[in-house]
Design an enzyme around this catalytic site. Structure first.
Site, PDB file in Angstrom:
ATOM      1  N   LYS A  87     -21.341 -58.097  71.323  1.00  0.00           N
ATOM      2  CA  LYS A  87     -21.729 -57.833  72.712  1.00  0.00           C
ATOM      3  C   LYS A  87     -20.592 -58.305  73.610  1.00  0.00           C
ATOM      4  O   LYS A  87     -20.228 -59.487  73.575  1.00  0.00           O
ATOM      5  CB  LYS A  87     -23.030 -58.561  73.050  1.00  0.00           C
TER       6      LYS A  87
ATOM      7  N   ASP B  89     -17.753 -52.396  82.775  1.00  0.00           N
ATOM      8  CA  ASP B  89     -16.488 -52.655  82.081  1.00  0.00           C
ATOM      9  C   ASP B  89     -16.615 -52.906  80.582  1.00  0.00           C
ATOM     10  O   ASP B  89     -15.607 -53.102  79.899  1.00  0.00           O
ATOM     11  CB  ASP B  89     -15.763 -53.832  82.749  1.00  0.00           C
TER      12      ASP B  89
ATOM     13  N   ASP C  23     -35.511 -50.128  77.465  1.00  0.00           N
ATOM     14  CA  ASP C  23     -34.301 -50.201  76.637  1.00  0.00           C
ATOM     15  C   ASP C  23     -34.068 -51.622  76.138  1.00  0.00           C
ATOM     16  O   ASP C  23     -33.166 -51.847  75.331  1.00  0.00           O
ATOM     17  CB  ASP C  23     -33.078 -49.715  77.424  1.00  0.00           C
TER      18      ASP C  23
ATOM     19  N   ASP D 226     -31.856 -58.805  73.892  1.00  0.00           N
ATOM     20  CA  ASP D 226     -31.114 -58.738  75.147  1.00  0.00           C
ATOM     21  C   ASP D 226     -31.434 -59.909  76.069  1.00  0.00           C
ATOM     22  O   ASP D 226     -32.232 -59.806  77.003  1.00  0.00           O
ATOM     23  CB  ASP D 226     -31.355 -57.403  75.876  1.00  0.00           C
TER      24      ASP D 226
HETATM   25  P1  AMP Z   1     -29.191 -54.509  80.591  1.00  0.00           P
HETATM   26  O1  AMP Z   1     -29.725 -54.563  81.968  1.00  0.00           O
HETATM   27  O2  AMP Z   1     -28.255 -55.623  80.230  1.00  0.00           O
HETATM   28  O3  AMP Z   1     -30.233 -54.296  79.551  1.00  0.00           O
HETATM   29  O4  AMP Z   1     -28.246 -53.217  80.532  1.00  0.00           O
HETATM   30  C1  AMP Z   1     -28.671 -51.936  80.807  1.00  0.00           C
HETATM   31  C2  AMP Z   1     -27.607 -50.957  80.370  1.00  0.00           C
HETATM   32  O5  AMP Z   1     -26.380 -51.246  81.000  1.00  0.00           O
HETATM   33  C3  AMP Z   1     -27.328 -50.940  78.872  1.00  0.00           C
HETATM   34  O6  AMP Z   1     -27.047 -49.644  78.503  1.00  0.00           O
HETATM   35  C4  AMP Z   1     -26.118 -51.825  78.767  1.00  0.00           C
HETATM   36  O7  AMP Z   1     -25.350 -51.547  77.629  1.00  0.00           O
HETATM   37  C5  AMP Z   1     -25.360 -51.471  80.035  1.00  0.00           C
HETATM   38  N1  AMP Z   1     -24.499 -52.547  80.498  1.00  0.00           N
HETATM   39  C6  AMP Z   1     -24.858 -53.743  81.007  1.00  0.00           C
HETATM   40  N2  AMP Z   1     -23.784 -54.473  81.321  1.00  0.00           N
HETATM   41  C7  AMP Z   1     -22.701 -53.731  81.006  1.00  0.00           C
HETATM   42  C8  AMP Z   1     -21.292 -53.929  81.088  1.00  0.00           C
HETATM   43  N3  AMP Z   1     -20.745 -55.045  81.568  1.00  0.00           N
HETATM   44  N4  AMP Z   1     -20.501 -52.919  80.663  1.00  0.00           N
HETATM   45  C9  AMP Z   1     -21.009 -51.790  80.180  1.00  0.00           C
HETATM   46  N5  AMP Z   1     -22.310 -51.537  80.082  1.00  0.00           N
HETATM   47  C10 AMP Z   1     -23.161 -52.484  80.479  1.00  0.00           C
HETATM   48 MG    MG Z   2     -30.136 -54.178  77.615  1.00  0.00          MG
END
Ligand code: AMP
Ligand code: MG
Length: 535
Positions: A130, A142, A277, A287
């Site tokens: 990650k 990013d 997700d 997550d």
């Molecule tokens: P999360 O809110 O962390 O569950 O993320 C939601 C979505 O955003 C998922 O598809 C993650 O992979 C993507 N995501 C979160 N942070 C980043 C990051 N820094 N760079 C790329 N994708 C991200």
């Molecule tokens: Mg996530």
């Protein structure tokens, strides 16, 4: 272990990418990926990998001895600079409902799977970095992760495991040597922070959203492929996939999810972002972002400032959000059942309600040291307790741990004497008014009456209560202290907390300080009571 190939014991068998449809596009640029479960992608190299911490137990079940984990090759590999033999890296495609709204394609935006290890017990474990750089699913972000959120994920996944809660695991935490720009509170104050990569480990990282994306796109062929693969790989006891087995499978997901949420409510864990997700198809906690631990018991609390207005993911709402999320999964699976009748799926979904209600009752009975939940008396007993806990600032962890110290022979005691073992749990002594004392006193007497009915010796009851009411949890401020030091290059507190949280139910006399309630300085400090999705 061969001296120069310390990762050679890892035995890979990458069934996900072998059996499921691949994105044909080999280049790594952001895009909608159609008709495929994953895209091949390489981690982005980093400048100076440096191991911060690793979990030897995780290394061990993967087949790696501790000495393999302190090699350069280990740090290089788990920072994303090279692939060990047998690794074949990829990012998966998924969608999801974010804060109740369908968000379309999300996918592994900064997670890169390295492959599946089959260990000496024949178990399959997927390794996933990650924060290892851009993927086709990175959208406008990013692909990176910062040290603070990586410390939080690393420590909390292991802490949850040792609490007996289904969770993804963490093998390692590596600093990249590069900086990452983050605007922590989205308030126009971006800062360069140290970058880090966590290697997470789970039988599978498949989420509700991995199925939802294909249903949303009407791509039922790939949906079926992924469902069949998941059942054969992770639920083989259910038999060969068929519409009847899909229903049984869905029911099992409902049961596992209920079990996980009961555990969260037991220890006061607030996930913070229960989007679909972020829901594991295996019922694992997955997550770790802006999660938090209840300090003062509060059903309305969420650590996530991004959710401050609606508080959709507040502590007390987690059970019904899981139900809502399972409903979205049911919608996604319905086309595979080859029927117009939604009743069987509805019945399976109701299993969640039933399993949660029963699980919650048993859990509360256990927390109170009762042999079982008595339908006649214990609904009221629990409801009144929760009202009392909520009424003034009461540390949940300390309260339940200290409740075990109640002396059942103390029937003649006054309110104050009766509640004396609990005094450590209160944040604001001035809130302990005479009315409060009377109300808690009345509850304690009712509770003592209930305990007398059970006739369990105090010592036995204490032992049972201590086995479900942890002494040590990853209090938000403790994680922050470890982060503050780690950002200065000192990783001792990360290791110390990791070790502490390996035995969350044991008394650890020399670590008593870590069981103390949140100090006043942490009340409003960022990272301690307030977190955002920025990580
Ligand atoms: P999360 O809110 O962390 O569950 O993320 C939601 C979505 O955003 C998922 O598809 C993650 O992979 C993507 N995501 C979160 N942070 C980043 C990051 N820094 N760079 C790329 N994708 C991200
Ligand atoms: Mg996530």
């Amino acid at each position: 272990m061969t001296e120069n190939r310390p990762l050679a014991p890892l035995n890979f068998d990458n069934s996900f990418i072998r059996e499921l449809p691949a994105d044909p596009e080999p280049l790594n640029f952001r895009r909608q990926v159609l008709g495929a479960c994953y895209s091949k992608v390489q981690p982005t190299p980093v400048s100076r990998p440096r191991l911060v911490a690793y979990a030897w137990e995780v290394a061990d079940f993967l087949g790696l001895p501790p000495q393999a984990c302190v090699t350069d090759e280990f740090a290089e590999t788990f920072a994303g600079n090279r692939l060990a033999e047998g690794m074949d890296s990829y990012a998966t495609c998924y969608g999801g409902h974010q804060f109740g709204n369908w968000a379309g394609q999300l996918g592994d935006g900064r997670a890169i799977n390295l492959g599946e290890v089959v260990n000496r017990h024949g178990e399959r474990w997927t390794l996933q970095l990650k924060g290892a750089g851009l993927t086709p699913y990175s959208r406008n972000a990013d692909g990176l992760a910062v040290l603070r959120s990586s410390v939080r994920e690393f420590l909390c996944s292991e802490a949850m495991f040792h609490l007996g809660i289904p969770t993804t695991r963490a093998l390692s935490l590596v600093l990249t040597g590069d900086t990452v720009i983050r605007d922590m509170f989205y308030d126009g104050n971006p800062k360069a922070e140290p970058g880090a990569v966590v290697c997470r480990v789970a039988p599978s990282f498949t989420r509700f959203g991995n199925f939802q994306i294909f249903a949303a796109r009407g791509d039922f062929a790939v949906l079926k492929q992924l469902v069949d693969y998941t059942i054969r790989t992770d639920f083989p006891h259910l038999g060969e996939p068929s519409p009847a087995v899909y229903l049984k499978w869905y029911e099992e997901i409902c049961r596992r999810t209920a079990e996980m949420i009961v555990h969260w409510q037991r220890v006061g864990f607030v996930h913070g972002v229960m989007n679909t997700d972020n829901m594991s198809i295996l019922g694992l906690t997955i997550d770790y972002g802006p999660y938090g631990w209840l300090e003062n018991f509060d059903l309305n609390w969420t650590p996530n400032t991004t959710d401050a207005s609606g508080r959709r993911y507040r502590f007390g709402n987690q059970p019904s959000i899981a139900f809502w999320n399972l409903g979205q999964l049911a919608n996604a699976l319905f086309p595979l059942l080859e029927t117009d009748d939604i009743a069987p799926l509805q019945a399976a979904l109701n299993v969640y309600q039933q399993a949660f209600a029963e699980g919650w009752q048993t859990m509360m009975a256990n927390k109170l040291g009762l042999q079982q939940f008595n339908q006649e008396t214990d609904h009221d007993l629990c409801a009144e307790l929760l009202t009392i806990l909520q009424s003034i600032e009461t540390d949940m962890t300390i309260f339940f741990r200290r409740l075990a110290l109640l002396d059942t022979h103390n029937v003649q005691a006054g309110d104050w004497q009766l509640m004396s073992p609990l005094l450590d749990a209160y944040y604001l002594p001035e809130q302990i008014t005479p009315e409060y004392q009377a109300r808690l006193g009345a509850w304690l007497r009712a509770y003592l009456g209930r305990l007398h009915g059970e006739g369990l010796p105090d010592g036995t009851r204490r032992q049972r209560m201590d086995a479900v009411n942890p002494k040590y949890v990853l209090r938000n401020y403790l994680a922050q202290l470890a982060i503050d030091q780690a950002e200065q290059g000192d990783f001792t507190k990360v290791d110390e907390l990791l070790e502490l949280l390996r035995h969350p139910y044991d008394e650890q006399p020399d670590k008593e300080g870590f069981a103390a309630k949140r100090p006043d300085w942490a009340r409003q400090r960022a990272g301690c009571s307030m977190l955002s999705c920025s990580s």
